[in-house]
Design an enzyme around this catalytic site. Structure first.
Site, PDB file in Angstrom:
ATOM      1  N   ARG B   6       0.837  -1.296   0.056  1.00  0.00           N
ATOM      2  CA  ARG B   6      -0.006  -0.044   0.245  1.00  0.00           C
ATOM      3  C   ARG B   6       0.799   1.290  -0.075  1.00  0.00           C
ATOM      4  NH1 ARG B   6      -1.494   1.679   6.110  1.00  0.00           N
ATOM      5  NH2 ARG B   6      -0.164   0.131   7.139  1.00  0.00           N
ATOM      6  N   SER B  32      -4.590   5.540   5.426  1.00  0.00           N
ATOM      7  CA  SER B  32      -4.232   4.133   5.400  1.00  0.00           C
ATOM      8  C   SER B  32      -4.063   3.552   4.169  1.00  0.00           C
ATOM      9  CB  SER B  32      -5.614   3.492   6.351  1.00  0.00           C
ATOM     10  OG  SER B  32      -5.641   3.942   7.454  1.00  0.00           O
ATOM     11  N   GLU B  53     -18.881   3.843   0.112  1.00  0.00           N
ATOM     12  CA  GLU B  53     -18.194   3.146  -1.024  1.00  0.00           C
ATOM     13  C   GLU B  53     -18.968   2.967  -1.973  1.00  0.00           C
ATOM     14  OE1 GLU B  53     -18.411   2.305   2.249  1.00  0.00           O
ATOM     15  OE2 GLU B  53     -16.556   2.315   2.959  1.00  0.00           O
ATOM     16  N   PHE B  78     -14.160  -3.301   2.120  1.00  0.00           N
ATOM     17  CA  PHE B  78     -15.317  -2.326   1.889  1.00  0.00           C
ATOM     18  C   PHE B  78     -15.336  -2.162   0.277  1.00  0.00           C
ATOM     19  CE2 PHE B  78     -13.633  -1.032   6.032  1.00  0.00           C
ATOM     20  CZ  PHE B  78     -14.585  -1.916   6.650  1.00  0.00           C
ATOM     21  N   HIS B 104      -5.266  -3.344   2.563  1.00  0.00           N
ATOM     22  CA  HIS B 104      -5.625  -4.215   3.910  1.00  0.00           C
ATOM     23  C   HIS B 104      -6.396  -5.569   3.576  1.00  0.00           C
ATOM     24  CE1 HIS B 104      -4.531  -0.284   5.087  1.00  0.00           C
ATOM     25  NE2 HIS B 104      -4.782  -0.745   6.488  1.00  0.00           N
ATOM     26  N   ASP B 112      -7.257  -5.400  14.013  1.00  0.00           N
ATOM     27  CA  ASP B 112      -8.989  -4.917  13.680  1.00  0.00           C
ATOM     28  C   ASP B 112      -9.770  -6.153  13.491  1.00  0.00           C
ATOM     29  OD1 ASP B 112      -8.447  -2.480  13.655  1.00  0.00           O
ATOM     30  OD2 ASP B 112      -8.330  -1.837  11.602  1.00  0.00           O
ATOM     31  N   ARG B 162      -1.583  -4.392   4.035  1.00  0.00           N
ATOM     32  CA  ARG B 162      -1.042  -3.295   5.034  1.00  0.00           C
ATOM     33  C   ARG B 162       0.486  -3.645   5.681  1.00  0.00           C
ATOM     34  NH1 ARG B 162      -1.934  -4.044  11.146  1.00  0.00           N
ATOM     35  NH2 ARG B 162      -1.293  -1.950  11.864  1.00  0.00           N
TER      36      ARG B 162
END
Lengths: 280, 311
Positions: B6, B32, B53, B78, B104, B112, B162
């Site tokens: 990322r 992020s 989204e 998402f 992610h 998470d 991530r």
């Protein structure tokens, strides 16, 4: 609006309605009710306001139109045929396997279709994207969209409402085809989106309430939207589902059903009689 | 040097972003997903859609109709799973120039937990007509992939992680669209990996080598359309395959490899992946161990699949 132009537009809308009936009748399926209810809106847009040229359907400076209620494809195809984007006889191939006229509008297949729609809620978001690019690229084009009132039940519509107001997309004008009926019945019974005017206002839109079958009111509302700065405009058009065909009017059963031969003949006869009464 | 894919994505957007057709959208996760790096340089071409989204993907489609190259980013769960139908109907069906760059992905999201760990996104995205699916394995490959994606006219799903990962490639690497990369040659078994599992596959190679087993290691960055040739060649030359991905074993790289082999050249295959269950909270490396995604797990399956080879 001057009388001569008004009569011309009324005549054009009746021709558009005849195209809707022929397309849905030929296909043996499709959505006549919600196509007839927004026929006057599309007619005023395409034949009075929109800066479009059928010989240059991809012109980057053209005005855009997004039929967010994509199931009303027959009205869009019929308008595009009247405007000269596609041959009128092709309306008779609607929904057939060897035709390019898909059941819901497809931008890759049909010249003049600016966005592929059919899955409710998505078209208005795409229209926001087009309007945003008009701003970024400092272009003068305007973006128009037509939403169904049942479509307001899709949460994504309200994401778009927030977005358009947040980015002050005053080059975006949406119509709510407020015919009050959806597949399963009265929208107020199925899942009420009311009060729609207050909701759009609360979301930061300029809202104009009109009779969606009064050409003069449609015209004035579009003009007002063009003058409005800093906000997108929602024209809430009170309409009659099935407008123009007596036995279809205000009947939710005609949301997604094709007329049989006899019903088709009655509808065409009624529209022809109306055209004759206009005297143009 | 370790770098998350990322992070390389954000740097690549900033580096190649001078092309005025490039528009970047994010749904409130720009720090992020690293699209904030693009925003720093080209704020006028960055749009935050807020936590919405569905609208992000459908408005990206509208933007693409205006001749733009649109990158839309969020977490994979998402972007690809929540907004799957928008990707299908607004982007893939009209074949618009939208790049869904999702970060992610997988359980290496870590703490998470399950709600934020996309483990099914490759399966969902791979099933969509007109969509190319790419998962790079390190920072260098990511940067080159982003460049190639900009040059490609059509929808792409770019799957990013991530967790910082070790460099797999040196400066001489050149990304080739749709082509698998043979990282190690071997004749006993083939390990076909994607994403962060490529590093684990190379570690497994060393362990196996110390035990006298020569494994071929292949990185598949373009999961769709998949490089059929390199897979069939490996099956013919090594006779047994292990696939490794940070994704459910249903519908991802392992399935794609099996689809090719079952039709073209059936050989025994063992799939490493998440075994049809949800992730959980924990440190990324603890989770990779818990879910059987370590180099040691690859070694065990490699030896196992070798015993199934036809004599």
């Amino acid at each position: 609006m001057e009388q001569e132009l008004l009569l011309k537009l009324k005549r054009k809308a009746a021709d558009v309605r005849k195209g809707i009936i022929e397309a849905v009748f030929s296909a043996g399926s499709g959505h006549p009710g919600g196509s007839l209810s927004c026929a006057d809106i599309l007619t005023v847009l395409y034949f009075k306001h929109m800066n479009v040229n059928p010989s240059k359907p991809k012109d980057p400076d053209r005005d855009r139109f997004v039929l967010s209620k994509g199931h009303a494809a027959p009205v869009l195809y019929s308008v595009l045929a009247e405007k000269g984007y596609i041959p009128k006889e092709d309306l008779f191939t609607f929904r057939q396997a060897d035709s390019y006229l898909e059941g819901h509008p497809s931008l890759k297949d049909v010249p003049g279709v600016d966005m592929t729609t059919g899955s409710l809620g998505q078209g208005i978001c795409a229209a926001c994207g087009m309007a945003q690019m008009g701003k970024l690229d400092k272009k003068d084009y305007r973006v128009y969209a037509v939403l169904g009132d049942g479509e307001l039940q899709e949460g994504q519509v309200w994401e778009a409402m927030m977005y358009a107001a947040h980015y002050k997309l005053d080059n975006l004008t949406a119509f709510l085809d407020h015919n009050g009926l959806q597949i399963d019945g009265d929208i107020k019974e199925v899942m009420s989106p009311e009060p729609v005017v207050a909701k759009f206002e609360a979301f930061g839109w300029s809202v104009i309430l009109i009779d969606g079958h009064d050409m003069d009111q449609i015209d004035k509302a579009i003009k007002k939207a063009k003058r409005t700065k800093g906000k997108p405009t929602m024209i809430v058009a009170e309409t009659i589902k099935g407008k123009g065909v007596s036995y279809m009017e205000n009947k939710y059963e005609w949301h997604g059903k094709a007329p049989n031969q006899e019903q088709r003949d009655i509808a065409i006869a009624e529209l022809d009689a109306y055209i004759e009464s206009l005297g143009v | 040097m370790k770098k998350a894919t990322r992070a390389a994505y954000g740097e690549a957007l900033a580096e190649y972003g001078s092309d005025e057709r490039i528009i970047v959208l994010d749904a409130d996760l720009s720090k992020s997903t690293m699209t904030a790096k693009f925003k720093e340089v080209y704020p006028e071409r960055f749009f935050n859609t807020g936590i919405a989204e569905a609208n992000m993907i459908s408005s990206a489609a509208g933007i693409a109709t205006c001749g733009k190259i649109v990158f839309a980013s969020s977490f994979a769960i998402f972007a690809a799973v929540r907004a799957a139908e928008q990707i299908r109907n607004s982007v893939c069906y009209p074949r618009l120039n939208v790049k869904i760059a999702a970060t992610h992905a997988g359980i290496s999201v870590g703490e998470d937990g399950a709600t934020h760990q996309a483990i099914e996104d490759i399966a969902v995205m791979r099933a969509l007509p007109n969509l190319t699916v790419i998962q790079p394995c390190d920072g260098r490959e990511t940067k080159q992939a982003v460049k190639a994606i900009i040059d490609y006219d059509g929808p792409v799903y770019l799957r990013l992680g991530r967790l910082p990962v070790e460099d797999i490639y040196d400066n001489s690497y050149e990304f080739t669209w749709g082509k698998g990369v043979q990282l190690k040659d071997g004749c006993d078994v083939t390990i076909i990996a994607t994403g962060l599992m490529v590093g684990s596959a190379l570690e497994a190679y060393e362990i196996l080598k110390a035990q006298g087993i020569l494994a071929r290691v292949i990185n598949i960055h373009t999961i769709k359309p998949i490089d059929r040739e390199i897979i069939i060649k490996a099956a013919k030359e090594t006779g047994a395959i292990v696939t490794a991905e940070e994704h459910t074993i249903i519908g991802g790289l392992g399935s794609a490899v099996c689809e090719v082999l079952s039709e073209e050249y059936p050989v025994p295959v063992k799939r490493i992946g998440i075994e049809d269950k949800f992730g959980k909270s924990g440190k990324p490396n603890e989770l990779l161990k818990l879910y059987g995604l370590t180099p040691e797990d690859i070694v065990i399956k490699a030896k196992n699949v070798m015993t199934l080879k036809r004599k």
